[in-house]
Design a protein around this motif. Structure first.
Motif, PDB file in Angstrom:
ATOM      1  N   THR A   1      -6.344  -4.560  -0.745  1.00 54.75           N
ATOM      2  CA  THR A   1      -5.798  -4.587   0.606  1.00 54.75           C
ATOM      3  C   THR A   1      -6.842  -5.228   1.515  1.00 54.75           C
TER       4      THR A   1
ATOM      5  N   ASP B   1      -5.516   3.779  -0.308  1.00 53.83           N
ATOM      6  CA  ASP B   1      -5.869   2.697  -1.233  1.00 53.83           C
ATOM      7  C   ASP B   1      -6.917   3.143  -2.246  1.00 53.83           C
TER       8      ASP B   1
ATOM      9  N   ARG C   1      -6.148   3.569  -6.335  1.00 57.17           N
ATOM     10  CA  ARG C   1      -6.915   2.852  -7.363  1.00 57.17           C
ATOM     11  C   ARG C   1      -7.592   3.836  -8.326  1.00 57.17           C
TER      12      ARG C   1
END
Length: 154
Positions: A27, A142, A146
């Motif tokens: 991102t 994010d 991950r």
């Protein structure tokens, strides 16, 4: 006779694909602040901060959010919306729910405070809160997503 082996969730091929997806999910630094600004603009519009001019500006945040989602997909190759969207596991989904709740509260509160109660400054405060919280929670989501993708399947 030819038989196809069954891949278990912890199979190295599956783990490798999940790790590759985690690496692919990138991102850009500007994504979450931009999303926050678009939500903040929506809060300002709902709070009738811009008066009748706001009627003409109403489509800007919606088009901006759609454009942002398409841009993210083009940059990363990962869907954010739809049946193939990556949502992560329990912790990631909790962060996503928290983000949705925060946005919902901001968008509901803005017209109540701005339009109905006449507190013209309130939508501005809510817009600033939207930018800050979406930036912080978006980054946290994010990182969590991950990490969850790299973990072995239960």
């Amino acid at each position: 006779m030819f038989t196809v082996g069954y891949l278990k969730p912890n199979d190295s091929a599956v783990a490798g694909a999940r790790s590759e997806l985690a690496d692919k999910i990138y991102t850009p630094w500007w994504y979450h602040p931009t999303l926050g600004v678009l939500v903040g603009l929506t809060a300002l519009l709902l709070g009738k901060t811009f008066g009748t001019v706001g009627i003409f500006l109403g489509t800007l945040p919606v088009l901006g959010m759609v454009g942002l989602a398409f841009t993210y997909r083009r940059l990363s190759g990962v869907d954010l919306i739809g049946e193939y969207a990556v949502t992560g596991r329990a912790k990631g989904r909790r962060l996503l729910r928290l983000l949705a709740i925060v946005v919902g509260i901001i968008l509901i509160t803005s017209p109540v405070l701005g339009s109905l109660l006449g507190l013209n400054w309130a939508p501005w405060i809510l817009a600033i809160i939207a930018v800050v919280l979406i930036s912080i929670l978006g980054r946290a989501y994010d990182r969590t997503l991950r990490a969850e993708l790299r973990e072995p399947m239960p």
